[in-house]
Design an enzyme around this catalytic site. Structure first.
Site, PDB file in Angstrom:
ATOM      1  N   SER A 132       1.367   6.622  -0.161  1.00  0.00           N
ATOM      2  CA  SER A 132       2.313   7.663   0.257  1.00  0.00           C
ATOM      3  C   SER A 132       1.843   8.241   1.577  1.00  0.00           C
ATOM      4  CB  SER A 132       2.387   8.782  -0.781  1.00  0.00           C
ATOM      5  OG  SER A 132       3.058   9.912  -0.256  1.00  0.00           O
ATOM      6  N   TYR A 146      -1.671  14.642  -6.252  1.00  0.00           N
ATOM      7  CA  TYR A 146      -0.949  13.429  -5.833  1.00  0.00           C
ATOM      8  C   TYR A 146      -1.525  12.901  -4.515  1.00  0.00           C
ATOM      9  CZ  TYR A 146       3.110  10.550  -4.489  1.00  0.00           C
ATOM     10  OH  TYR A 146       3.939   9.520  -4.099  1.00  0.00           O
TER      11      TYR A 146
HETATM   12  P1  NDP Z   1      10.298   6.358  -9.678  1.00  0.00           P
HETATM   13  O1  NDP Z   1       9.786   7.464 -10.522  1.00  0.00           O
HETATM   14  O2  NDP Z   1      11.714   6.341  -9.258  1.00  0.00           O
HETATM   15  O3  NDP Z   1       9.923   4.960 -10.362  1.00  0.00           O
HETATM   16  C1  NDP Z   1       8.600   4.765 -10.771  1.00  0.00           C
HETATM   17  C2  NDP Z   1       8.412   3.347 -11.240  1.00  0.00           C
HETATM   18  O4  NDP Z   1       7.032   3.217 -11.644  1.00  0.00           O
HETATM   19  C3  NDP Z   1       9.275   3.028 -12.429  1.00  0.00           C
HETATM   20  O5  NDP Z   1       9.630   1.676 -12.416  1.00  0.00           O
HETATM   21  C4  NDP Z   1       8.334   3.328 -13.595  1.00  0.00           C
HETATM   22  O6  NDP Z   1       8.597   2.557 -14.736  1.00  0.00           O
HETATM   23  C5  NDP Z   1       7.002   2.892 -13.028  1.00  0.00           C
HETATM   24  N1  NDP Z   1       5.921   3.584 -13.697  1.00  0.00           N
HETATM   25  C6  NDP Z   1       5.654   4.916 -13.709  1.00  0.00           C
HETATM   26  N2  NDP Z   1       4.621   5.177 -14.508  1.00  0.00           N
HETATM   27  C7  NDP Z   1       4.246   3.986 -15.043  1.00  0.00           C
HETATM   28  C8  NDP Z   1       3.243   3.594 -15.955  1.00  0.00           C
HETATM   29  N3  NDP Z   1       2.428   4.493 -16.523  1.00  0.00           N
HETATM   30  N4  NDP Z   1       3.116   2.297 -16.255  1.00  0.00           N
HETATM   31  C9  NDP Z   1       3.950   1.374 -15.709  1.00  0.00           C
HETATM   32  N5  NDP Z   1       4.922   1.677 -14.849  1.00  0.00           N
HETATM   33  C10 NDP Z   1       5.071   2.978 -14.526  1.00  0.00           C
HETATM   34  O7  NDP Z   1       9.347   6.358  -8.398  1.00  0.00           O
HETATM   35  P2  NDP Z   1       9.560   5.767  -6.928  1.00  0.00           P
HETATM   36  O8  NDP Z   1      10.260   4.486  -6.964  1.00  0.00           O
HETATM   37  O9  NDP Z   1      10.053   6.843  -6.070  1.00  0.00           O
HETATM   38  O10 NDP Z   1       8.025   5.551  -6.514  1.00  0.00           O
HETATM   39  C11 NDP Z   1       7.392   4.297  -6.539  1.00  0.00           C
HETATM   40  C12 NDP Z   1       6.055   4.418  -5.825  1.00  0.00           C
HETATM   41  O11 NDP Z   1       6.278   4.913  -4.509  1.00  0.00           O
HETATM   42  C13 NDP Z   1       5.086   5.396  -6.490  1.00  0.00           C
HETATM   43  O12 NDP Z   1       3.779   4.910  -6.386  1.00  0.00           O
HETATM   44  C14 NDP Z   1       5.244   6.657  -5.659  1.00  0.00           C
HETATM   45  O13 NDP Z   1       4.096   7.465  -5.699  1.00  0.00           O
HETATM   46  C15 NDP Z   1       5.483   6.056  -4.289  1.00  0.00           C
HETATM   47  N6  NDP Z   1       6.154   6.947  -3.354  1.00  0.00           N
HETATM   48  C16 NDP Z   1       7.429   7.413  -3.587  1.00  0.00           C
HETATM   49  C17 NDP Z   1       8.031   8.252  -2.680  1.00  0.00           C
HETATM   50  C18 NDP Z   1       9.413   8.807  -2.855  1.00  0.00           C
HETATM   51  O14 NDP Z   1       9.786   9.719  -2.094  1.00  0.00           O
HETATM   52  N7  NDP Z   1      10.218   8.313  -3.784  1.00  0.00           N
HETATM   53  C19 NDP Z   1       7.319   8.686  -1.468  1.00  0.00           C
HETATM   54  C20 NDP Z   1       6.012   8.140  -1.323  1.00  0.00           C
HETATM   55  C21 NDP Z   1       5.467   7.299  -2.234  1.00  0.00           C
HETATM   56  P3  NDP Z   1       9.113   3.195 -16.136  1.00  0.00           P
HETATM   57  O15 NDP Z   1      10.215   4.147 -15.834  1.00  0.00           O
HETATM   58  O16 NDP Z   1       9.518   1.996 -16.915  1.00  0.00           O
HETATM   59  O17 NDP Z   1       7.918   3.870 -16.734  1.00  0.00           O
END
Ligand code: NDP
Length: 237
Positions: A132, A146
């Site tokens: 991030s 975070y």
């Molecule tokens: P979402 O919350 O929309 O999606 C998260 C994804 O990660 C889902 O597919 C979820 O699967 C999976 N996930 C979460 N926890 C677990 C777990 N314990 N085990 C396995 N899978 C898991 O997040 P984003 O798509 O926005 O974020 C994706 C990445 O990008 C993250 O690392 C986030 O920190 C990073 N990021 C996002 C930003 C944003 O503004 N959106 C900005 C900067 C970084 P499920 O629902 O099946 O658990």
């Protein structure tokens, strides 16, 4: 597009948001894609049916489960660690168990997954972790846990890049700014906090992040390693 025909790709955390866009991108380019999910079974099944990718239930908070999933995936050409969670708020009030869980998902899982993948990865392999822009910049209160987790990925990538370079494997971090997902919906109130600091006053799209991941995974990026790749609409500019 068939740039990844015959390539084996594992995306940890692929059921929704940025991870789902990455799954779609690699699948559209001909890769054999597997992805994990934890809570979103219906979304995972739908995405698997749509793309032909394989979905597997694996909680990134469970170190042994993550290692087993990567091990059982065989010789991966590309590992993408996308799964991540946010714990946001006054550090004096946050549940310490929630912070420790965040560290397991956002820091420990990427490290163990990367190491396990490298055991079998062929020459030219790619390890890409979704960090991030908060790894570089904490522009508002409440984001310390975070941000700490995303900064940790920087040290991991720099170190593993040197460890794995002799085998032709690159290790990189993609650092998004605000991206329109369930975690950070464009329609949510977060934009009032971050848009004033951005050059482009909008959320990014998951597909834009997936495009950067695909480039890093491709043949043009063979000399790129141990580096942070920020895609944030100028938030950190
Ligand atoms: P979402 O919350 O929309 O999606 C998260 C994804 O990660 C889902 O597919 C979820 O699967 C999976 N996930 C979460 N926890 C677990 C777990 N314990 N085990 C396995 N899978 C898991 O997040 P984003 O798509 O926005 O974020 C994706 C990445 O990008 C993250 O690392 C986030 O920190 C990073 N990021 C996002 C930003 C944003 O503004 N959106 C900005 C900067 C970084 P499920 O629902 O099946 O658990």
């Amino acid at each position: 597009m068939a740039g990844f025909q015959g390539r084996s790709v594992l995306v940890l955390g692929g059921s929704r948001g940025i991870g789902a866009a990455i799954v779609r991108r690699f699948a559209a380019e001909g890769a054999a894609v597997a992805f994990t999910y934890a809570g979103s079974q219906a979304a995972a099944e739908q995405l698997a049916a749509e793309t032909g990718a394989t979905a597997a239930l694996t909680d990134s908070a469970d170190r042994d489960a993550v290692i087993a999933r990567v091990r059982d995936s065989g010789a991966l050409d590309v590992l993408v660690v996308n799964a991540g969670v946010v714990v946001y708020g006054d550090p004096l009030e946050l549940d310490p168990d929630a912070v420790d869980r965040l560290i397991r998902i956002n820091v420990a899982a990427p490290y163990h997954a990367a190491v396990e993948a490298a055991r079998r990865m062929p020459e030219g392999g790619r390890i890409i972790v979704i960090g991030s822009v908060n790894g570089d910049r904490s522009a508002f209160p409440g984001i310390a846990a975070y941000a700490m987790s995303k900064s940790a990925l920087q040290g991991m990538a720099r170190g593993l890049a040197r460890d794995f370079a002799p085998r032709g494997i690159t290790v990189n971090v993609v650092q998004p700014g605000p991206i329109d997902t369930d975690m950070n919906p464009a329609a949510g109130g977060f934009k009032d906090l971050v848009y004033p600091a951005m050059a482009f006053k909008r959320h990014g799209r998951p597909e834009e992040v997936a495009g950067m991941v695909a480039w890093l995974a491709g043949p043009e990026a063979g000399f790129v390693t141990g580096a942070m790749h920020t895609i944030d609409g100028g938030f950190a500019a």
